[in-house]
Design a protein around this motif. Structure first.
Motif, PDB file in Angstrom:
ATOM      1  N   LYS A  22       0.808  -1.224   0.000  1.00  0.00           N
ATOM      2  CA  LYS A  22       0.000   0.000   0.000  1.00  0.00           C
ATOM      3  C   LYS A  22       0.843   1.278   0.000  1.00  0.00           C
ATOM      4  N   GLU A  23       2.045   1.230   0.571  1.00  0.00           N
ATOM      5  CA  GLU A  23       2.887   2.420   0.626  1.00  0.00           C
ATOM      6  C   GLU A  23       3.305   2.896  -0.762  1.00  0.00           C
ATOM      7  N   VAL A  24       3.316   1.996  -1.719  1.00  0.00           N
ATOM      8  CA  VAL A  24       3.730   2.329  -3.079  1.00  0.00           C
ATOM      9  C   VAL A  24       2.747   3.294  -3.736  1.00  0.00           C
ATOM     10  N   VAL A  25       1.470   3.183  -3.405  1.00  0.00           N
ATOM     11  CA  VAL A  25       0.449   4.054  -3.991  1.00  0.00           C
ATOM     12  C   VAL A  25       0.789   5.515  -3.715  1.00  0.00           C
ATOM     13  N   ASN A  26       1.137   5.829  -2.492  1.00  0.00           N
ATOM     14  CA  ASN A  26       1.485   7.202  -2.133  1.00  0.00           C
ATOM     15  C   ASN A  26       2.831   7.616  -2.714  1.00  0.00           C
ATOM     16  N   CYS A  27       3.773   6.719  -2.698  1.00  0.00           N
ATOM     17  CA  CYS A  27       5.117   7.012  -3.180  1.00  0.00           C
ATOM     18  C   CYS A  27       5.118   7.391  -4.664  1.00  0.00           C
ATOM     19  N   PHE A  28       4.325   6.683  -5.455  1.00  0.00           N
ATOM     20  CA  PHE A  28       4.303   6.919  -6.894  1.00  0.00           C
ATOM     21  C   PHE A  28       3.075   7.693  -7.359  1.00  0.00           C
ATOM     22  N   LYS A  29       2.243   8.119  -6.419  1.00  0.00           N
ATOM     23  CA  LYS A  29       1.056   8.924  -6.741  1.00  0.00           C
ATOM     24  C   LYS A  29       0.252   8.309  -7.893  1.00  0.00           C
ATOM     25  N   LEU A  30      -0.117   7.074  -7.718  1.00  0.00           N
ATOM     26  CA  LEU A  30      -0.879   6.369  -8.743  1.00  0.00           C
ATOM     27  C   LEU A  30      -2.262   6.999  -8.887  1.00  0.00           C
ATOM     28  N   ILE A  82      -6.060   2.362 -11.158  1.00  0.00           N
ATOM     29  CA  ILE A  82      -5.589   0.991 -11.298  1.00  0.00           C
ATOM     30  C   ILE A  82      -6.430   0.319 -12.372  1.00  0.00           C
ATOM     31  N   PRO A  83      -5.860  -0.401 -13.314  1.00  0.00           N
ATOM     32  CA  PRO A  83      -4.440  -0.690 -13.466  1.00  0.00           C
ATOM     33  C   PRO A  83      -3.675   0.534 -13.963  1.00  0.00           C
ATOM     34  N   GLU A  84      -2.410   0.563 -13.634  1.00  0.00           N
ATOM     35  CA  GLU A  84      -1.524   1.621 -14.098  1.00  0.00           C
ATOM     36  C   GLU A  84      -0.160   1.015 -14.384  1.00  0.00           C
ATOM     37  N   VAL A  85       0.439   1.449 -15.483  1.00  0.00           N
ATOM     38  CA  VAL A  85       1.779   1.012 -15.854  1.00  0.00           C
ATOM     39  C   VAL A  85       2.659   2.246 -15.929  1.00  0.00           C
ATOM     40  N   LEU A  86       3.761   2.214 -15.195  1.00  0.00           N
ATOM     41  CA  LEU A  86       4.741   3.295 -15.243  1.00  0.00           C
ATOM     42  C   LEU A  86       5.962   2.794 -15.996  1.00  0.00           C
ATOM     43  N   PHE A  87       6.554   3.669 -16.777  1.00  0.00           N
ATOM     44  CA  PHE A  87       7.730   3.337 -17.588  1.00  0.00           C
ATOM     45  C   PHE A  87       8.933   4.110 -17.069  1.00  0.00           C
TER      46      PHE A  87
END
Length: 109
Positions: A63-71, A74-79
């Motif tokens: 869950k911490e990743v959601v805040n870290c990468f400001k998603l 969902i779904p979301e793909v970051l490059f």
């Protein structure tokens, strides 16, 4: 799933320390759109073996990743490439859009 799973620590190491050109697929277990995207990404993965990495993060478990990468969605793909954010696809996307982003990253110098 044949994509390689990452947690928060592995994600940061991959992006910032290793700098591999890659896509990171963020998904949730109960997301039907996410489940539809998985086979498409798995089909593309062998075509780019050794050139571009394919990874995933289960946000139910990280869950911490959601805040870290400001998603956004969902779904979301970051490059990423060389530790730099190169763009994203979110919501439902198609194979052509993913290939276009990968090709852009492979040509980026």
């Amino acid at each position: 799933m044949s994509l390689i799973q990452l947690d928060g620590c592995g994600l940061e190491e991959l992006i910032y320390d290793i700098g591999e050109g890659c896509l990171i697929f963020f998904y949730k277990n109960d997301c039907s759109a996410c489940k539809e995207m998985i086979p498409m990404l798995e089909e593309l993965q062998p075509k780019y073996k050794g050139q571009f990495g394919f990874y995933y993060v289960n946000i139910d478990e990280n869950k911490e990743v959601v805040n870290c990468f400001k998603l956004d969605q969902i779904p979301e793909v970051l490059f990423f490439k060389d530790g730099e954010y190169q763009g994203k696809l979110c919501g439902e996307f198609n194979q052509g859009q993913v290939v276009e982003k990968i090709q852009d990253n492979l040509m980026w110098v």
